[in-house]
Design a protein around this motif. Structure first.
Motif, PDB file in Angstrom:
ATOM      1  N   LYS A   1      84.942  -4.425 -33.888  1.00 53.88           N
ATOM      2  CA  LYS A   1      84.145  -3.834 -35.256  1.00 53.88           C
ATOM      3  C   LYS A   1      82.632  -4.732 -34.940  1.00 53.88           C
ATOM      4  O   LYS A   1      82.240  -3.164 -35.786  1.00 53.88           O
ATOM      5  CB  LYS A   1      84.641  -4.857 -36.728  1.00 53.88           C
ATOM      6  N   GLN A   2      82.370  -5.033 -34.458  1.00 53.30           N
ATOM      7  CA  GLN A   2      81.100  -5.650 -34.410  1.00 53.30           C
ATOM      8  C   GLN A   2      79.998  -4.397 -33.298  1.00 53.30           C
ATOM      9  O   GLN A   2      78.933  -3.900 -33.690  1.00 53.30           O
ATOM     10  CB  GLN A   2      80.673  -6.585 -33.704  1.00 53.30           C
ATOM     11  N   ARG A   3      81.156  -3.909 -32.136  1.00 58.44           N
ATOM     12  CA  ARG A   3      80.600  -2.489 -31.380  1.00 58.44           C
ATOM     13  C   ARG A   3      80.154  -2.385 -32.442  1.00 58.44           C
ATOM     14  O   ARG A   3      79.424  -0.930 -32.491  1.00 58.44           O
ATOM     15  CB  ARG A   3      81.913  -2.912 -29.935  1.00 58.44           C
ATOM     16  N   CYS A   4      81.701  -1.030 -32.946  1.00 57.92           N
ATOM     17  CA  CYS A   4      81.165  -0.141 -33.796  1.00 57.92           C
ATOM     18  C   CYS A   4      80.538   0.168 -34.906  1.00 57.92           C
ATOM     19  O   CYS A   4      79.656   1.009 -35.274  1.00 57.92           O
ATOM     20  CB  CYS A   4      83.050   0.384 -34.676  1.00 57.92           C
ATOM     21  N   ALA A   5      80.138  -1.253 -35.455  1.00 54.49           N
ATOM     22  CA  ALA A   5      78.723  -1.578 -36.268  1.00 54.49           C
ATOM     23  C   ALA A   5      77.323  -1.302 -35.956  1.00 54.49           C
ATOM     24  O   ALA A   5      76.385  -1.012 -36.239  1.00 54.49           O
ATOM     25  CB  ALA A   5      78.565  -2.598 -36.928  1.00 54.49           C
ATOM     26  N   VAL A   6      77.448  -1.998 -34.374  1.00 56.69           N
ATOM     27  CA  VAL A   6      76.207  -2.119 -33.465  1.00 56.69           C
ATOM     28  C   VAL A   6      75.903  -0.093 -33.138  1.00 56.69           C
ATOM     29  O   VAL A   6      74.885   0.945 -33.393  1.00 56.69           O
ATOM     30  CB  VAL A   6      75.666  -2.652 -32.220  1.00 56.69           C
ATOM     31  N   LEU A   7      76.612   0.636 -32.792  1.00 57.03           N
ATOM     32  CA  LEU A   7      77.171   2.625 -32.973  1.00 57.03           C
ATOM     33  C   LEU A   7      76.651   2.875 -34.119  1.00 57.03           C
ATOM     34  O   LEU A   7      75.449   3.773 -33.495  1.00 57.03           O
ATOM     35  CB  LEU A   7      78.220   2.369 -32.362  1.00 57.03           C
ATOM     36  N   ILE A   8      77.376   2.148 -35.046  1.00 54.61           N
ATOM     37  CA  ILE A   8      77.061   2.777 -36.366  1.00 54.61           C
ATOM     38  C   ILE A   8      75.432   2.924 -36.555  1.00 54.61           C
ATOM     39  O   ILE A   8      74.902   3.805 -37.266  1.00 54.61           O
ATOM     40  CB  ILE A   8      77.864   2.778 -37.346  1.00 54.61           C
ATOM     41  N   HIS A   9      74.717   1.624 -36.525  1.00 55.07           N
ATOM     42  CA  HIS A   9      73.612   1.555 -36.953  1.00 55.07           C
ATOM     43  C   HIS A   9      72.334   2.187 -35.719  1.00 55.07           C
ATOM     44  O   HIS A   9      71.352   2.345 -36.625  1.00 55.07           O
ATOM     45  CB  HIS A   9      73.136  -0.112 -36.691  1.00 55.07           C
TER      46      HIS A   9
ATOM     47  N   CYS B   1      85.313  10.800 -34.784  1.00 54.89           N
ATOM     48  CA  CYS B   1      84.018  10.828 -33.724  1.00 54.89           C
ATOM     49  C   CYS B   1      84.288  10.157 -33.108  1.00 54.89           C
ATOM     50  O   CYS B   1      84.919   9.730 -32.313  1.00 54.89           O
ATOM     51  CB  CYS B   1      82.948  10.602 -34.859  1.00 54.89           C
ATOM     52  N   GLU B   2      82.902  10.700 -31.748  1.00 58.27           N
ATOM     53  CA  GLU B   2      83.126   9.859 -30.765  1.00 58.27           C
ATOM     54  C   GLU B   2      82.539   8.421 -30.498  1.00 58.27           C
ATOM     55  O   GLU B   2      82.832   8.091 -29.661  1.00 58.27           O
ATOM     56  CB  GLU B   2      82.302  10.074 -29.901  1.00 58.27           C
ATOM     57  N   ILE B   3      82.006   7.919 -32.088  1.00 57.73           N
ATOM     58  CA  ILE B   3      82.509   6.699 -31.865  1.00 57.73           C
ATOM     59  C   ILE B   3      83.199   5.795 -32.084  1.00 57.73           C
ATOM     60  O   ILE B   3      83.746   4.642 -31.556  1.00 57.73           O
ATOM     61  CB  ILE B   3      81.166   5.837 -33.345  1.00 57.73           C
ATOM     62  N   CYS B   4      84.452   6.856 -32.456  1.00 58.38           N
ATOM     63  CA  CYS B   4      85.901   5.658 -32.825  1.00 58.38           C
ATOM     64  C   CYS B   4      87.220   5.983 -32.203  1.00 58.38           C
ATOM     65  O   CYS B   4      88.601   5.340 -31.830  1.00 58.38           O
ATOM     66  CB  CYS B   4      86.268   6.593 -34.189  1.00 58.38           C
TER      67      CYS B   4
ATOM     68  N   SER C   1      91.218   8.992 -38.834  1.00 57.51           N
ATOM     69  CA  SER C   1      90.342   9.865 -38.986  1.00 57.51           C
ATOM     70  C   SER C   1      89.077  10.551 -39.693  1.00 57.51           C
ATOM     71  O   SER C   1      88.990   9.216 -40.048  1.00 57.51           O
ATOM     72  CB  SER C   1      90.927  11.437 -39.196  1.00 57.51           C
ATOM     73  N   CYS C   2      87.648  10.460 -38.788  1.00 62.90           N
ATOM     74  CA  CYS C   2      87.764  10.558 -40.086  1.00 62.90           C
ATOM     75  C   CYS C   2      86.089  11.968 -39.624  1.00 62.90           C
ATOM     76  O   CYS C   2      86.502  12.573 -38.335  1.00 62.90           O
ATOM     77  CB  CYS C   2      85.636   9.570 -39.374  1.00 62.90           C
ATOM     78  N   VAL C   3      85.166  12.864 -40.294  1.00 62.71           N
ATOM     79  CA  VAL C   3      84.374  13.934 -40.036  1.00 62.71           C
ATOM     80  C   VAL C   3      82.667  13.564 -40.760  1.00 62.71           C
ATOM     81  O   VAL C   3      82.723  13.095 -41.389  1.00 62.71           O
ATOM     82  CB  VAL C   3      84.919  14.365 -41.593  1.00 62.71           C
ATOM     83  N   PHE C   4      82.429  13.604 -39.809  1.00 62.16           N
ATOM     84  CA  PHE C   4      80.774  13.498 -39.863  1.00 62.16           C
ATOM     85  C   PHE C   4      80.259  15.341 -39.638  1.00 62.16           C
ATOM     86  O   PHE C   4      80.756  15.837 -39.022  1.00 62.16           O
ATOM     87  CB  PHE C   4      79.909  13.283 -38.564  1.00 62.16           C
TER      88      PHE C   4
END
Length: 519
Positions: free
Chosen positions: A433-441, A483-486, A462-465
């Protein structure tokens, strides 16, 4: 169905009389059993033409004749079982009606015919078993008619009397007025009691068939020996009758010659007397005295004529008696010859059946050998299969022990490391979760710098950007689009040993599965 025969071994196997008693008892058993079965299957009243019933009377006649004392008559020795049957009237008053009826029958002339008629009337009255038991129990009276080792004096007679009880279920209507009971030939037809084993049953009944065939073979050999002895006895009787016939023929020829001589003497005396009477009329008175003297001489001779006629009548009577005896002897010889022919024919049939049974016995022995070989092979295979089963059982026990050990190890592993695995999973989730938050930020900063857009998140799979900076990727495990982040996690999948990209949810689930699996 040959049908299976039981043979009793006599106390002295070399005693021919004991063997004959046992054979007669076995024949009585077969005859009574066959008569009862056939009569029940027929389901109607039996008459005189019924073959099993006729054979039953023939067998009973042979049983009653066994060991019978001989009585000397003008024609030789005579054996009749009518004397013992007459005793039943004295012991049982109910039998008086049968005895009186037999004596009143007009067509019976011999004691043998009266005995046969008595048996038939007793069967119709359904009292034959009771009468036989009554007479067998009085052996003191039977000793007058039978030898000590006769069938009626031994235990076989009591057995036959007991078997006759079963005939009380049979209804018989026998007419004896037109039947010639005096001259019937009582010959046992053994072919009625032999069963052909040609219609063999299935292979499961093979052993029973072999036993029945062997029993029939032994029984046929015994009947063959018995028939050979009967043929020899009948041949001896025929030879004796032929000798007596020849002797009587010679005596008859001598008597005929003597009668002819006496007739010639009578004719000669009559001619001389008539000649003397004629000559006496013609002679002169002077010659009367010498002639009268001669006439007296011839008259004295003629006085013997009545004696000669009496002797002639006696000789004629003797000749008639001898002719009657010759006719009866010829009739008896014809009957014995017919019986001998039938016995020889039955002997040939028995030899043929014996030959067939020997072939069947050989084939049965061959089949038994083949079956024994098959059984031995099957036993070997069974032993091999038993050994294989034992090996499999031992291996199965080993596998079960290994499985128990693995389960115990898994249980201990879970007991020891279960809490640690859960804590590690929680830490991994927090790090993800922390890694995902950092990447998202980080990515959001670039996004806001280049273009305006919005981000819409769907469910956890799933997610859609809706912008062009982030590319879409597919999870190799659940096939979802993210997405490539997930989709930045890599794990080996069950279908592949190489590392594959998976989503965060599949990553957590696979870690749990790998942690719970001991392998």
């Amino acid at each position: 169905m040959l049908c299976c025969m039981v043979f009793h071994v006599p106390s002295d196997p070399k005693d021919p009389i004991a063997i004959e008693r046992l054979n007669l008892m076995n024949m009585a058993k077969l005859s009574i059993k066959g008569l009862i079965e056939s009569a029940l299957n027929l389901g109607r009243t039996l008459d005189s033409d019924y073959a099993p019933l006729q054979q039953f009377f023939v067998v009973m006649e042979h049983c009653l004749k066994h060991g019978l004392k001989s009585k000397k008559t003008f024609l030789g020795q005579n054996k009749s079982f009518w004397g013992p049957l007459e005793l039943v009237e004295k012991l049982t008053p109910e039998a008086g009606e049968i005895t009186a009826s037999v004596k009143d029958l007009p067509g019976l002339k011999t004691p043998l015919g009266r005995g046969r008629a008595w048996l038939r009337l007793a069967l119709m009255q359904k009292k034959l078993s009771d009468y036989m038991k009554t007479i067998i129990n009085r052996k003191d009276l039977l000793s007058e008619f039978y030898e000590p080792n006769a069938l009626m004096m031994e235990e076989e007679g009591a057995v036959i009397a007991g078997l006759l009880v079963g005939l009380n279920v049979i209804d018989a209507n026998l007419c004896m007025k037109g039947e010639d009971l005096d001259s019937q030939v009582g010959v046992i037809d053994f072919s009625m009691y032999l069963k052909d084993g040609g219609h063999s049953s299935k292979s499961t009944e093979g052993d029973g068939q072999i036993t029945a065939i062997l029993d029939q073979k032994n029984y046929v050999e015994e009947l063959n020996r018995h028939l050979s002895a009967s043929v020899n006895n009948l041949q001896a009787k025929v030879d004796a009758l032929e000798k007596s016939n020849t002797k009587l023929t010679e005596e008859l020829a001598v008597a005929n010659n003597r009668i002819i001589t006496l007739q010639e003497d009578v004719e000669r005396v009559k001619e001389e007397s008539s000649y003397l009477v004629e000559s006496s009329r013609k002679v002169h008175k002077n010659e009367l005295l010498p002639t009268m003297h001669l006439l007296c001489t011839h008259t004295r001779e003629s006085v013997c004529i009545p004696d000669v006629e009496k002797e002639l009548e006696v000789q004629i009577g003797m000749r008639q008696e001898m002719e009657l005896s010759m006719k009866m002897l010829e009739k008896d010889i014809c009957e014995k010859h017919d019986a001998l022919v039938e016995l020889r024919q039955q002997l040939d049939d028995l030899r043929r059946l014996n030959h067939e049974l020997s072939h069947k016995s050989q084939s049965s022995e061959i089949s038994v050998k083949q079956k024994n070989e098959i059984v031995s092979r099957l036993e070997e295979k069974t032993n091999q299969m038993a050994a294989t089963i034992k090996q499999l059982e031992s291996r199965c026990k080993q596998v079960e022990r290994q499985r128990d050990l693995a389960e115990e190890a898994t249980r201990l592993f879970k007991q020891e490391f279960g809490d640690k695995i859960e804590s590690l999973q929680q830490e991994v989730e927090q790090l993800l979760k922390q890694r995902c938050a950092v990447l998202i930020h980080r990515n959001m900063a670039g996004f806001y710098a280049n273009c305006a857009g919005y981000l819409m998140f769907t469910d956890e799979r799933s997610c859609v950007f809706h912008f062009g900076l982030l590319s879409q990727r597919e999870c190799k495990n659940c096939k979802g689009v993210f997405c490539e982040i997930c989709v930045t996690n890599e794990l080996p999948l069950p279908s592949s040993i190489d590392l594959q990209q998976v989503c965060d949810t599949c990553h957590s689930r696979l870690l749990q599965q790998y942690a719970s699996s001991p392998s």
